[in-house]
Enzyme design. Structure first.
Site, PDB file in Angstrom:
ATOM      1  N   CYS A  49       0.849  -1.189   0.000  1.00  0.00           N
ATOM      2  CA  CYS A  49       0.000   0.000   0.000  1.00  0.00           C
ATOM      3  C   CYS A  49       0.893   1.251   0.000  1.00  0.00           C
ATOM      4  O   CYS A  49       2.038   1.221   0.446  1.00  0.00           O
ATOM      5  CB  CYS A  49      -0.887  -0.012   1.240  1.00  0.00           C
ATOM      6  SG  CYS A  49      -2.065   1.358   1.299  1.00  0.00           S
ATOM      7  N   ASP A  51       0.452   3.717   1.854  1.00  0.00           N
ATOM      8  CA  ASP A  51       0.429   4.259   3.212  1.00  0.00           C
ATOM      9  C   ASP A  51       1.862   4.493   3.719  1.00  0.00           C
ATOM     10  O   ASP A  51       2.714   3.609   3.606  1.00  0.00           O
ATOM     11  CB  ASP A  51      -0.304   3.256   4.117  1.00  0.00           C
ATOM     12  CG  ASP A  51      -0.591   3.811   5.500  1.00  0.00           C
ATOM     13  OD1 ASP A  51       0.365   4.200   6.207  1.00  0.00           O
ATOM     14  OD2 ASP A  51      -1.776   3.852   5.881  1.00  0.00           O
ATOM     15  N   ARG A  53       3.168   4.381   6.474  1.00  0.00           N
ATOM     16  CA  ARG A  53       3.642   3.572   7.603  1.00  0.00           C
ATOM     17  C   ARG A  53       4.095   2.178   7.198  1.00  0.00           C
ATOM     18  O   ARG A  53       4.545   1.413   8.050  1.00  0.00           O
ATOM     19  CB  ARG A  53       2.523   3.448   8.650  1.00  0.00           C
ATOM     20  CG  ARG A  53       2.052   4.778   9.183  1.00  0.00           C
ATOM     21  CD  ARG A  53       0.741   4.638   9.925  1.00  0.00           C
ATOM     22  NE  ARG A  53      -0.337   4.210   9.029  1.00  0.00           N
ATOM     23  CZ  ARG A  53      -1.594   3.994   9.422  1.00  0.00           C
ATOM     24  NH1 ARG A  53      -1.919   4.154  10.690  1.00  0.00           N
ATOM     25  NH2 ARG A  53      -2.502   3.617   8.548  1.00  0.00           N
ATOM     26  N   HIS A 111      -2.016  -4.341   5.084  1.00  0.00           N
ATOM     27  CA  HIS A 111      -1.837  -3.864   6.461  1.00  0.00           C
ATOM     28  C   HIS A 111      -3.160  -3.488   7.118  1.00  0.00           C
ATOM     29  O   HIS A 111      -4.170  -3.266   6.453  1.00  0.00           O
ATOM     30  CB  HIS A 111      -0.894  -2.661   6.472  1.00  0.00           C
ATOM     31  CG  HIS A 111      -1.470  -1.429   5.846  1.00  0.00           C
ATOM     32  ND1 HIS A 111      -1.993  -0.394   6.584  1.00  0.00           N
ATOM     33  CD2 HIS A 111      -1.626  -1.071   4.549  1.00  0.00           C
ATOM     34  CE1 HIS A 111      -2.425   0.548   5.764  1.00  0.00           C
ATOM     35  NE2 HIS A 111      -2.220   0.165   4.525  1.00  0.00           N
ATOM     36  N   CYS A 114      -6.133   0.290   7.039  1.00  0.00           N
ATOM     37  CA  CYS A 114      -5.838   0.744   5.664  1.00  0.00           C
ATOM     38  C   CYS A 114      -6.929   1.719   5.199  1.00  0.00           C
ATOM     39  O   CYS A 114      -8.103   1.364   5.113  1.00  0.00           O
ATOM     40  CB  CYS A 114      -5.769  -0.454   4.722  1.00  0.00           C
ATOM     41  SG  CYS A 114      -5.412   0.020   3.015  1.00  0.00           S
TER      42      CYS A 114
HETATM   43 ZN   LIG Z   1      -3.341   0.934   3.028  1.00  0.00          ZN
END
Ligand SMILES: [Zn+2]
Length: 218
Positions: A49, A51, A53, A111, A114
């Site tokens: 992803c 993202d 993190r 993850h 999300c």
């Molecule tokens: Zn995500």
């Protein structure tokens, strides 16, 4: 709360690059040498992803040259299709990793918490934006699947959708004929991993049991 202003972010990036230059310039990493071919060093493709993190290089300690990475909203893989009127950015990157770099493993890395999957489950309420809704619509049946499971808490519903999206991406990878063929010949292994952010835990999809199981030991 955001930690840095935009100017501080770019200054942090320059400082980070300076540190990386110092670290790598004298390191003698083979992949950085003039004329080096990434194919000789890159052994895995991670599809993660976007993202901030869940950066695979930071989380798994990859060095430069070791991993080819594709990141997008909700770590989705579209099915194989040959419609030449659409730009297939993800499929093009997958093709390069598999057919040019000849990676030996593909890891779908999903993850918890999300935002993309959360949007998928709530698209009617929040709209799909200019692009996000269409992108996520390839997984819209996951929402129907999850809604068909009775008695789920809000958190359990999201986690199930996050894990189903990993399974869907694995299924879609196998619609690419040159991936299926390499997997059947034992040249390529496919993995689905799920990272729980708040507990920093890692699970892998076991196709035998159909479950995600811990693959992390301290
Ligand atoms: Zn995500």
């Amino acid at each position: 709360m955001r930690a840095e202003s935009p100017a501080e972010i770019t200054e942090k990036m320059r400082a980070g690059f300076r540190a990386a230059r110092g670290r790598y310039l004298e390191s003698g990493l083979a992949c950085l040498q003039k004329g080096a071919l990434p194919r000789e060093h890159t052994r895995a493709l991670v599809i993660a992803c976007s993202d901030s993190r869940v950066d695979p290089a930071l989380l798994f300690g990859f060095d430069l040259g070791e991993v080819f990475t594709i990141r997008n909203v909700a770590n989705l893989v579209p099915p194989y299709e040959t419609d030449s009127t659409t730009s297939h950015g993800v499929s093009a990157a997958i093709e390069y990793a598999v057919r040019a770099l000849e990676v030996e493993a593909i890891i779908i890395f999903g993850h918890s918490n999300c935002g993309g999957i959360n949007a998928l489950l709530h698209m009617d309420e929040h709209g799909g934006g200019d692009f996000i809704g269409h992108w996520l619509s390839m997984a819209s049946d996951i929402r129907r699947e999850v809604d068909g499971v009775p008695g789920l808490s809000h958190e359990a519903r999201i986690e199930l959708a996050e894990k189903r999206s990993i399974m869907r991406s694995l299924e879609n990878l196998r619609t690419f004929p040159w991936i299926r063929e390499r997997e059947e010949r034992g040249l390529l292994r496919l993995h689905g991993w799920y990272f729980t952010i708040d507990t920093f835990h890692l699970e892998g999809y076991n196709s035998g049991s159909g479950e995600f199981e811990s693959i992390f030991t301290e």
